[in-house]
Design a protein around this motif. Sequence first.
Motif, PDB file in Angstrom:
ATOM      1  N   UNK A  91      14.179 -25.029 -50.909  1.00  0.00           N
ATOM      2  CA  UNK A  91      12.982 -25.853 -51.129  1.00  0.00           C
ATOM      3  C   UNK A  91      12.486 -26.495 -49.844  1.00  0.00           C
ATOM      4  N   UNK A  92      13.295 -26.476 -48.794  1.00  0.00           N
ATOM      5  CA  UNK A  92      12.952 -27.193 -47.562  1.00  0.00           C
ATOM      6  C   UNK A  92      11.936 -26.412 -46.728  1.00  0.00           C
ATOM      7  N   UNK A  93      10.984 -27.141 -46.173  1.00  0.00           N
ATOM      8  CA  UNK A  93      10.054 -26.554 -45.210  1.00  0.00           C
ATOM      9  C   UNK A  93      10.635 -26.594 -43.801  1.00  0.00           C
ATOM     10  N   UNK A  94      11.496 -27.587 -43.547  1.00  0.00           N
ATOM     11  CA  UNK A  94      12.108 -27.730 -42.227  1.00  0.00           C
ATOM     12  C   UNK A  94      13.575 -28.121 -42.377  1.00  0.00           C
ATOM     13  N   UNK A  95      14.424 -27.476 -41.593  1.00  0.00           N
ATOM     14  CA  UNK A  95      15.833 -27.807 -41.529  1.00  0.00           C
ATOM     15  C   UNK A  95      16.074 -28.473 -40.182  1.00  0.00           C
ATOM     16  N   UNK A  96      16.322 -29.776 -40.203  1.00  0.00           N
ATOM     17  CA  UNK A  96      16.484 -30.559 -38.987  1.00  0.00           C
ATOM     18  C   UNK A  96      17.962 -30.624 -38.635  1.00  0.00           C
ATOM     19  N   UNK A  97      18.334 -30.026 -37.510  1.00  0.00           N
ATOM     20  CA  UNK A  97      19.753 -29.929 -37.143  1.00  0.00           C
ATOM     21  C   UNK A  97      20.005 -30.811 -35.924  1.00  0.00           C
ATOM     22  N   UNK A  98      20.745 -31.880 -36.125  1.00  0.00           N
ATOM     23  CA  UNK A  98      20.935 -32.888 -35.098  1.00  0.00           C
ATOM     24  C   UNK A  98      21.898 -32.489 -34.004  1.00  0.00           C
ATOM     25  N   UNK A  99      21.933 -33.312 -32.969  1.00  0.00           N
ATOM     26  CA  UNK A  99      22.766 -33.051 -31.808  1.00  0.00           C
ATOM     27  C   UNK A  99      24.175 -33.592 -31.962  1.00  0.00           C
ATOM     28  N   UNK A 100      24.972 -33.370 -30.911  1.00  0.00           N
ATOM     29  CA  UNK A 100      26.364 -33.793 -30.923  1.00  0.00           C
ATOM     30  C   UNK A 100      27.246 -32.750 -30.261  1.00  0.00           C
ATOM     31  N   UNK A 101      28.206 -32.237 -30.993  1.00  0.00           N
ATOM     32  CA  UNK A 101      29.185 -31.284 -30.474  1.00  0.00           C
ATOM     33  C   UNK A 101      28.874 -29.879 -30.996  1.00  0.00           C
ATOM     34  N   UNK A 102      28.532 -28.970 -30.096  1.00  0.00           N
ATOM     35  CA  UNK A 102      28.168 -27.600 -30.491  1.00  0.00           C
ATOM     36  C   UNK A 102      29.314 -26.884 -31.202  1.00  0.00           C
ATOM     37  N   UNK A 103      30.511 -27.036 -30.677  1.00  0.00           N
ATOM     38  CA  UNK A 103      31.664 -26.335 -31.248  1.00  0.00           C
ATOM     39  C   UNK A 103      31.938 -26.786 -32.685  1.00  0.00           C
ATOM     40  N   UNK A 104      31.877 -28.075 -32.907  1.00  0.00           N
ATOM     41  CA  UNK A 104      32.102 -28.626 -34.244  1.00  0.00           C
ATOM     42  C   UNK A 104      31.028 -28.135 -35.210  1.00  0.00           C
ATOM     43  N   UNK A 105      29.777 -28.133 -34.758  1.00  0.00           N
ATOM     44  CA  UNK A 105      28.677 -27.664 -35.596  1.00  0.00           C
ATOM     45  C   UNK A 105      28.808 -26.175 -35.900  1.00  0.00           C
ATOM     46  N   UNK A 106      29.135 -25.380 -34.895  1.00  0.00           N
ATOM     47  CA  UNK A 106      29.310 -23.940 -35.104  1.00  0.00           C
ATOM     48  C   UNK A 106      30.372 -23.668 -36.156  1.00  0.00           C
ATOM     49  N   UNK A 107      31.486 -24.372 -36.047  1.00  0.00           N
ATOM     50  CA  UNK A 107      32.599 -24.186 -36.990  1.00  0.00           C
ATOM     51  C   UNK A 107      32.142 -24.417 -38.423  1.00  0.00           C
ATOM     52  N   UNK A 108      31.446 -25.529 -38.664  1.00  0.00           N
ATOM     53  CA  UNK A 108      31.065 -25.854 -40.033  1.00  0.00           C
ATOM     54  C   UNK A 108      29.902 -25.015 -40.533  1.00  0.00           C
ATOM     55  N   UNK A 109      29.042 -24.546 -39.660  1.00  0.00           N
ATOM     56  CA  UNK A 109      27.992 -23.628 -40.088  1.00  0.00           C
ATOM     57  C   UNK A 109      28.600 -22.314 -40.571  1.00  0.00           C
TER      58      UNK A 109
END
Length: 220
Positions: A91-109
């Motif tokens: 349903x989302x028109x935009x997925x806003x993906x915040x900053x921080x730790x790339x490795x941590x984000x990659x893992x959970x994605x």
Amino acid sequence: MKLLLTSAGISNTSIHHALVELMGKPVADANALFIPTAIYALPEGATIAQKVICGTLGDPFCDMGWQSLGILELTALPGIQQSIWLNKLREADALLVGGGDCQYLTYWMRQTGLADLLPSLLSKTVYVGLSAGSMVMTSFGTTYGHHTLPADTPKSLGWFDFALHPHLDYEGFPDNAMDKLEQLAATLPMPSYAIDDQTAIKIDGDKLVVISEGNWRLFS
């Protein structure tokens, strides 16, 4: 596939126009989901997330007049039926993906399956990255090491064969001076975009355009 890879959010009129063009509608008519996950790998992550959501830190991102704004925390998803959160994504028109730790984000994605779902979702939904949320889509990512993931966990998804270095010449990040980023880029096997907080990369299908009211450079 539509993406807007920013350094610091929707920081100026040109980037705002690029977002509206990708969505095909004004922000006031659009539904957004914010993914704060990468922020929680930082020591003050919870405080930073709250400030980004409320619009009291940095440039506009969450608090910019969306018709609706939801929070999608990736670490919570493994215990929830996929149909519940997948419907919200669709349903989302935009997925806003915040900053921080790339490795941590990659893992959970990857753990949640979001990385596999994105190619089909982004035919309609616009992926809007901020700092690490942008870097994670490229072939180069960074980590702050405040997590317990294995050291060999990938630091990015590698969708695009270039590196992205945000916050160019930002006063608080001495390693982001132009000469330092040029030295880093020389060690990488792919082209590198160094972009300041007034710059973003717009990707629409196979078309890539740099949107800037500031300073940027391509190291090829």
